[in-house]
Design an enzyme around this catalytic site. Structure first.
Site, short mmCIF file in Angstrom:
data_model
loop_
_atom_site.label_atom_id
_atom_site.label_comp_id
_atom_site.label_asym_id
_atom_site.label_seq_id
_atom_site.Cartn_x
_atom_site.Cartn_y
_atom_site.Cartn_z
N LYS A 111 53.01 52.84 53.55
CA LYS A 111 52.80 54.00 54.29
C LYS A 111 53.80 54.83 55.10
O LYS A 111 53.62 55.94 55.38
CB LYS A 111 51.40 53.93 54.94
CG LYS A 111 50.18 53.54 53.66
CD LYS A 111 48.76 53.63 54.39
CE LYS A 111 47.81 53.26 53.30
NZ LYS A 111 46.45 53.11 53.86
N LYS A 192 47.73 49.67 39.36
CA LYS A 192 46.34 49.61 39.72
C LYS A 192 45.78 51.14 39.81
O LYS A 192 46.27 52.04 40.34
CB LYS A 192 46.15 48.96 41.22
CG LYS A 192 44.49 48.63 41.52
CD LYS A 192 44.56 47.82 42.63
CE LYS A 192 42.91 47.70 43.12
NZ LYS A 192 42.73 46.98 44.19
N LYS A 195 42.45 56.37 43.94
CA LYS A 195 41.80 57.42 44.00
C LYS A 195 42.99 58.33 44.79
O LYS A 195 42.69 59.58 44.64
CB LYS A 195 40.54 57.42 45.12
CG LYS A 195 40.92 56.78 46.29
CD LYS A 195 39.83 56.43 47.03
CE LYS A 195 39.83 55.79 48.39
NZ LYS A 195 38.61 55.36 49.02
#
Length: 329
Positions: A111, A192, A195
Protein backbone atom coordinates in the site's frame (compact mmCIF):
# COMPACT_ATOMS: atom_id res chain seq x y z
CA UNK A 1 -16.53 -22.43 24.92
CA UNK A 2 -13.61 -21.06 22.91
CA UNK A 3 -13.59 -17.44 21.73
CA UNK A 4 -13.36 -16.24 18.13
CA UNK A 5 -12.65 -12.67 17.01
CA UNK A 6 -12.90 -11.30 13.50
CA UNK A 7 -13.00 -7.81 12.05
CA UNK A 8 -13.87 -6.47 8.60
CA UNK A 9 -13.11 -2.95 7.36
CA UNK A 10 -16.09 -0.84 6.24
CA UNK A 11 -14.14 0.32 3.20
CA UNK A 12 -16.53 -0.65 0.45
CA UNK A 13 -19.05 -3.21 -0.64
CA UNK A 14 -18.93 -6.81 0.55
CA UNK A 15 -18.11 -9.20 -2.27
CA UNK A 16 -19.07 -12.78 -2.97
CA UNK A 17 -15.52 -13.66 -1.90
CA UNK A 18 -16.03 -12.00 1.52
CA UNK A 19 -19.38 -13.78 1.86
CA UNK A 20 -18.06 -17.26 1.10
CA UNK A 21 -14.67 -16.83 2.74
CA UNK A 22 -15.91 -15.11 5.91
CA UNK A 23 -19.54 -14.13 6.56
CA UNK A 24 -21.15 -17.42 5.52
CA UNK A 25 -18.78 -19.31 7.80
CA UNK A 26 -19.35 -16.89 10.70
CA UNK A 27 -22.98 -18.02 10.71
CA UNK A 28 -21.84 -21.59 11.36
CA UNK A 29 -19.23 -20.57 13.95
CA UNK A 30 -21.74 -18.68 16.12
CA UNK A 31 -23.24 -21.97 17.30
CA UNK A 32 -19.91 -23.43 18.41
CA UNK A 33 -17.93 -20.46 19.74
CA UNK A 34 -18.15 -17.29 21.80
CA UNK A 35 -17.94 -14.84 18.88
CA UNK A 36 -16.89 -11.18 18.69
CA UNK A 37 -17.46 -9.65 15.26
CA UNK A 38 -16.12 -6.14 14.86
CA UNK A 39 -16.48 -3.45 12.21
CA UNK A 40 -12.92 -2.10 12.28
CA UNK A 41 -13.57 1.49 11.26
CA UNK A 42 -10.35 2.78 12.85
CA UNK A 43 -8.36 0.60 10.45
CA UNK A 44 -10.24 2.13 7.52
CA UNK A 45 -8.84 5.63 8.19
CA UNK A 46 -5.22 4.55 7.52
CA UNK A 47 -6.11 5.69 3.99
CA UNK A 48 -8.22 8.79 3.17
CA UNK A 49 -11.98 8.34 3.64
CA UNK A 50 -15.01 10.52 3.01
CA UNK A 51 -16.62 10.94 6.45
CA UNK A 52 -20.24 10.62 5.29
CA UNK A 53 -19.49 7.61 3.10
CA UNK A 54 -17.56 5.91 5.90
CA UNK A 55 -20.50 6.26 8.31
CA UNK A 56 -22.79 4.84 5.64
CA UNK A 57 -20.41 1.92 5.03
CA UNK A 58 -20.23 1.16 8.78
CA UNK A 59 -24.02 0.80 9.12
CA UNK A 60 -24.24 -1.07 5.82
CA UNK A 61 -21.66 -3.63 6.91
CA UNK A 62 -23.36 -4.08 10.29
CA UNK A 63 -26.69 -4.69 8.53
CA UNK A 64 -25.08 -7.27 6.23
CA UNK A 65 -23.57 -9.14 9.19
CA UNK A 66 -27.08 -9.65 10.57
CA UNK A 67 -28.77 -10.13 7.20
CA UNK A 68 -26.57 -13.13 6.34
CA UNK A 69 -27.74 -14.88 9.50
CA UNK A 70 -25.74 -13.75 12.52
CA UNK A 71 -27.85 -13.77 15.69
CA UNK A 72 -27.21 -10.70 17.94
CA UNK A 73 -28.25 -12.83 20.91
CA UNK A 74 -25.45 -15.31 20.18
CA UNK A 75 -22.65 -13.02 18.98
CA UNK A 76 -21.23 -9.67 20.06
CA UNK A 77 -21.42 -7.34 17.06
CA UNK A 78 -19.90 -3.89 17.55
CA UNK A 79 -18.06 -0.95 16.00
CA UNK A 80 -14.37 -0.67 16.90
CA UNK A 81 -14.33 3.10 17.52
CA UNK A 82 -17.19 2.75 20.03
CA UNK A 83 -14.91 0.68 22.30
CA UNK A 84 -12.06 3.03 23.40
CA UNK A 85 -10.04 0.11 24.78
CA UNK A 86 -9.00 -0.82 21.22
CA UNK A 87 -7.12 2.44 20.62
CA UNK A 88 -5.72 2.42 24.19
CA UNK A 89 -4.39 -1.13 23.89
CA UNK A 90 -3.21 -0.42 20.35
CA UNK A 91 -0.91 2.33 21.66
CA UNK A 92 0.53 0.05 24.34
CA UNK A 93 1.23 -2.68 21.78
CA UNK A 94 2.73 -0.06 19.46
CA UNK A 95 5.21 0.76 22.23
CA UNK A 96 6.46 -2.83 22.40
CA UNK A 97 6.57 -3.26 18.60
CA UNK A 98 9.73 -2.74 16.56
CA UNK A 99 9.82 -0.54 13.45
CA UNK A 100 11.63 -3.29 11.53
CA UNK A 101 8.90 -5.86 12.07
CA UNK A 102 6.20 -3.34 11.07
CA UNK A 103 8.09 -2.38 7.90
CA UNK A 104 8.24 -6.06 6.93
CA UNK A 105 4.45 -6.34 6.80
CA UNK A 106 3.49 -7.24 3.22
CA UNK A 107 0.38 -5.05 3.24
CA UNK A 108 2.41 -2.00 4.30
CA UNK A 109 4.87 -2.63 1.47
CA UNK A 110 2.05 -3.04 -1.07
CA UNK A 111 0.00 0.00 0.00
CA UNK A 112 2.97 2.35 0.44
CA UNK A 113 4.83 1.39 -2.75
CA UNK A 114 5.44 4.33 -5.08
CA UNK A 115 3.78 6.91 -2.80
CA UNK A 116 5.48 10.15 -1.73
CA UNK A 117 3.41 10.62 1.43
CA UNK A 118 2.38 7.59 3.48
CA UNK A 119 0.24 7.78 6.63
CA UNK A 120 2.06 6.76 9.82
CA UNK A 121 -1.09 4.79 10.62
CA UNK A 122 -0.45 2.55 7.62
CA UNK A 123 2.80 1.48 9.28
CA UNK A 124 1.52 1.24 12.85
CA UNK A 125 -1.97 -0.21 12.42
CA UNK A 126 -0.86 -3.86 12.95
CA UNK A 127 -0.50 -3.26 16.73
CA UNK A 128 -4.10 -2.00 16.71
CA UNK A 129 -5.11 -5.24 15.01
CA UNK A 130 -3.20 -7.08 17.73
CA UNK A 131 -5.22 -5.19 20.34
CA UNK A 132 -8.49 -6.04 18.56
CA UNK A 133 -7.72 -9.73 18.92
CA UNK A 134 -6.06 -9.95 22.32
CA UNK A 135 -8.54 -7.81 24.28
CA UNK A 136 -11.09 -10.63 24.23
CA UNK A 137 -8.85 -13.58 25.20
CA UNK A 138 -9.31 -14.85 21.67
CA UNK A 139 -8.50 -18.51 21.02
CA UNK A 140 -9.06 -18.58 17.25
CA UNK A 141 -8.97 -15.99 14.46
CA UNK A 142 -10.57 -16.98 11.14
CA UNK A 143 -8.45 -15.36 8.42
CA UNK A 144 -7.48 -15.68 4.79
CA UNK A 145 -3.97 -16.60 3.71
CA UNK A 146 -3.13 -12.89 3.21
CA UNK A 147 -3.61 -12.17 6.93
CA UNK A 148 -1.38 -14.93 8.32
CA UNK A 149 1.55 -12.53 8.73
CA UNK A 150 -0.50 -10.25 10.96
CA UNK A 151 -1.52 -13.20 13.11
CA UNK A 152 2.13 -14.16 13.52
CA UNK A 153 2.80 -10.61 14.78
CA UNK A 154 -0.17 -10.93 17.16
CA UNK A 155 1.27 -14.09 18.64
CA UNK A 156 4.75 -12.51 18.88
CA UNK A 157 3.49 -9.40 20.69
CA UNK A 158 1.29 -11.41 23.05
CA UNK A 159 4.27 -13.56 24.04
CA UNK A 160 6.53 -10.48 24.31
CA UNK A 161 4.07 -8.74 26.65
CA UNK A 162 3.50 -11.88 28.72
CA UNK A 163 7.24 -12.37 29.26
CA UNK A 164 8.13 -8.72 29.85
CA UNK A 165 5.21 -7.62 32.03
CA UNK A 166 2.61 -10.15 33.10
CA UNK A 167 1.18 -13.37 31.68
CA UNK A 168 -2.30 -12.06 30.86
CA UNK A 169 -2.82 -12.81 27.16
CA UNK A 170 -4.11 -15.93 25.43
CA UNK A 171 -1.94 -16.84 22.43
CA UNK A 172 -4.44 -17.11 19.55
CA UNK A 173 -4.39 -19.73 16.81
CA UNK A 174 -5.06 -19.10 13.13
CA UNK A 175 -8.17 -20.68 11.63
CA UNK A 176 -8.02 -20.77 7.83
CA UNK A 177 -11.18 -21.86 6.03
CA UNK A 178 -10.90 -25.25 4.36
CA UNK A 179 -13.14 -24.24 1.47
CA UNK A 180 -13.85 -20.91 -0.15
CA UNK A 181 -10.88 -19.16 1.41
CA UNK A 182 -9.89 -17.81 -2.01
CA UNK A 183 -12.65 -16.92 -4.44
CA UNK A 184 -10.96 -15.53 -7.51
CA UNK A 185 -11.66 -12.52 -9.74
CA UNK A 186 -14.22 -13.11 -12.49
CA UNK A 187 -12.03 -11.23 -14.97
CA UNK A 188 -8.60 -12.48 -13.90
CA UNK A 189 -9.01 -15.87 -12.18
CA UNK A 190 -5.33 -15.88 -11.17
CA UNK A 191 -6.05 -13.06 -8.66
CA UNK A 192 -8.23 -13.05 -5.55
CA UNK A 193 -11.66 -11.37 -5.87
CA UNK A 194 -11.37 -7.88 -4.38
CA UNK A 195 -13.84 -5.09 -3.68
CA UNK A 196 -11.08 -2.58 -4.55
CA UNK A 197 -10.71 -3.95 -8.10
CA UNK A 198 -11.22 -1.04 -10.53
CA UNK A 199 -12.99 -3.43 -12.92
CA UNK A 200 -16.57 -3.69 -11.65
CA UNK A 201 -17.08 -6.91 -13.65
CA UNK A 202 -14.34 -8.63 -11.63
CA UNK A 203 -16.40 -9.05 -8.48
CA UNK A 204 -19.97 -9.62 -7.38
CA UNK A 205 -21.30 -7.51 -4.52
CA UNK A 206 -23.71 -8.94 -1.97
CA UNK A 207 -26.05 -6.07 -2.88
CA UNK A 208 -25.87 -6.44 -6.68
CA UNK A 209 -29.26 -6.59 -8.39
CA UNK A 210 -30.23 -9.76 -10.32
CA UNK A 211 -29.49 -8.21 -13.73
CA UNK A 212 -26.02 -7.12 -12.56
CA UNK A 213 -25.29 -10.62 -11.32
CA UNK A 214 -26.38 -12.17 -14.62
CA UNK A 215 -24.19 -9.77 -16.64
CA UNK A 216 -21.13 -10.33 -14.45
CA UNK A 217 -21.40 -14.12 -14.52
CA UNK A 218 -22.02 -14.16 -18.29
CA UNK A 219 -18.94 -11.97 -18.87
CA UNK A 220 -16.77 -14.05 -16.48
CA UNK A 221 -13.53 -15.19 -18.13
CA UNK A 222 -13.48 -18.90 -19.06
CA UNK A 223 -11.74 -20.42 -22.11
CA UNK A 224 -12.48 -21.53 -25.65
CA UNK A 225 -12.82 -25.26 -24.84
CA UNK A 226 -16.48 -25.13 -23.85
CA UNK A 227 -16.19 -28.04 -21.38
CA UNK A 228 -17.33 -27.61 -17.76
CA UNK A 229 -14.46 -29.31 -15.99
CA UNK A 230 -12.43 -28.49 -12.87
CA UNK A 231 -8.77 -27.92 -13.75
CA UNK A 232 -7.20 -25.07 -11.77
CA UNK A 233 -4.01 -24.94 -13.81
CA UNK A 234 -5.45 -25.05 -17.32
CA UNK A 235 -9.02 -23.83 -16.72
CA UNK A 236 -8.79 -21.36 -13.78
CA UNK A 237 -11.90 -19.40 -14.79
CA UNK A 238 -14.21 -22.39 -15.07
CA UNK A 239 -12.69 -23.93 -11.93
CA UNK A 240 -13.43 -20.73 -9.97
CA UNK A 241 -17.06 -20.73 -11.13
CA UNK A 242 -17.40 -24.42 -10.28
CA UNK A 243 -16.05 -23.74 -6.77
CA UNK A 244 -18.62 -20.96 -6.24
CA UNK A 245 -21.44 -23.19 -7.56
CA UNK A 246 -20.35 -26.11 -5.36
CA UNK A 247 -20.07 -24.07 -2.14
CA UNK A 248 -23.46 -22.38 -2.58
CA UNK A 249 -25.41 -25.51 -3.52
CA UNK A 250 -23.61 -28.21 -1.55
CA UNK A 251 -23.13 -30.23 -4.75
CA UNK A 252 -19.71 -31.77 -5.29
CA UNK A 253 -17.50 -30.66 -8.18
CA UNK A 254 -17.93 -34.12 -9.71
CA UNK A 255 -21.73 -33.87 -9.55
CA UNK A 256 -21.61 -30.51 -11.31
CA UNK A 257 -19.25 -31.81 -13.99
CA UNK A 258 -21.70 -34.66 -14.68
CA UNK A 259 -24.66 -32.25 -14.62
CA UNK A 260 -23.12 -30.09 -17.36
CA UNK A 261 -21.53 -32.83 -19.43
CA UNK A 262 -22.24 -32.14 -23.08
CA UNK A 263 -23.55 -28.65 -22.31
CA UNK A 264 -21.77 -25.38 -23.04
CA UNK A 265 -20.81 -22.52 -20.80
CA UNK A 266 -24.05 -20.67 -21.57
CA UNK A 267 -26.30 -23.02 -19.58
CA UNK A 268 -23.71 -23.37 -16.84
CA UNK A 269 -23.31 -19.61 -16.35
CA UNK A 270 -27.02 -18.91 -16.61
CA UNK A 271 -27.88 -21.43 -13.91
CA UNK A 272 -25.00 -20.31 -11.67
CA UNK A 273 -26.31 -16.74 -11.90
CA UNK A 274 -29.70 -17.94 -10.72
CA UNK A 275 -28.11 -19.79 -7.80
CA UNK A 276 -26.47 -16.51 -6.73
CA UNK A 277 -29.69 -14.51 -7.16
CA UNK A 278 -31.60 -17.02 -5.02
CA UNK A 279 -28.86 -16.97 -2.36
CA UNK A 280 -28.78 -13.17 -2.13
CA UNK A 281 -32.54 -12.46 -2.29
CA UNK A 282 -33.38 -13.09 1.42
CA UNK A 283 -30.13 -11.40 2.51
CA UNK A 284 -30.94 -8.24 0.55
CA UNK A 285 -34.51 -8.19 1.85
CA UNK A 286 -33.36 -8.38 5.49
CA UNK A 287 -30.60 -5.84 4.81
CA UNK A 288 -33.01 -3.20 3.51
CA UNK A 289 -35.38 -3.78 6.45
CA UNK A 290 -32.54 -3.24 8.93
CA UNK A 291 -31.24 -0.11 7.19
CA UNK A 292 -34.68 1.49 7.49
CA UNK A 293 -35.34 0.56 11.14
CA UNK A 294 -34.01 1.44 14.60
CA UNK A 295 -33.29 -2.23 15.29
CA UNK A 296 -29.79 -2.03 13.82
CA UNK A 297 -28.65 0.77 16.15
CA UNK A 298 -30.14 -1.01 19.15
CA UNK A 299 -28.16 -4.15 18.26
CA UNK A 300 -24.93 -2.12 17.87
CA UNK A 301 -25.53 -0.30 21.19
CA UNK A 302 -25.89 -3.63 23.01
CA UNK A 303 -22.83 -5.03 21.26
CA UNK A 304 -20.70 -1.99 22.19
CA UNK A 305 -21.80 -2.26 25.82
CA UNK A 306 -20.83 -5.96 26.00
CA UNK A 307 -17.50 -5.39 24.23
CA UNK A 308 -16.67 -2.39 26.42
CA UNK A 309 -17.25 -4.40 29.57
CA UNK A 310 -14.78 -7.12 28.52
CA UNK A 311 -12.17 -4.95 26.75
CA UNK A 312 -11.91 -2.26 29.46
CA UNK A 313 -11.03 -4.91 32.06
CA UNK A 314 -8.19 -6.18 29.88
CA UNK A 315 -6.87 -2.64 29.29
CA UNK A 316 -6.74 -2.07 33.05
CA UNK A 317 -4.73 -5.30 33.40
CA UNK A 318 -2.33 -4.04 30.72
CA UNK A 319 -1.96 -0.63 32.37
CA UNK A 320 -1.31 -2.20 35.76
CA UNK A 321 1.27 -4.57 34.26
CA UNK A 322 3.10 -1.71 32.52
CA UNK A 323 2.96 0.63 35.51
CA UNK A 324 0.60 3.21 34.02
CA UNK A 325 -1.64 5.44 36.14
CA UNK A 326 -2.01 5.38 39.94
CA UNK A 327 -2.24 2.21 41.95
CA UNK A 328 -5.66 2.00 43.55
CA UNK A 329 -6.82 -0.37 46.24
Amino acid sequence: MKTIFSGIQPSGMITLGNYIGALKQFVELQNEYNCYFCIVDQHAITVPQDAQQLRKNIRSLAALYIAVGLDPEKVTLFIQSEVPAHAQAGWMFQCISYIGELERMTQFKDKSAGKDAVSAGLLTYPPLMVADILLYKTDLVPVGEDQKQHLELTRDLAERFNKKYNDIFTIPEVRIAKVGARIMSLQDPTKKMSKSDPNQKAFISLLDEPKQIEKKIKSAVTDSEGIVKFDKENKPGVSNLLSIYSILTGKTIEELENQYEGKGYGDFKSELAQVLINEFEPIQKKYHQLMQSTELDEILDRGAARANEVASKMVKKMETAMGLGRKRK
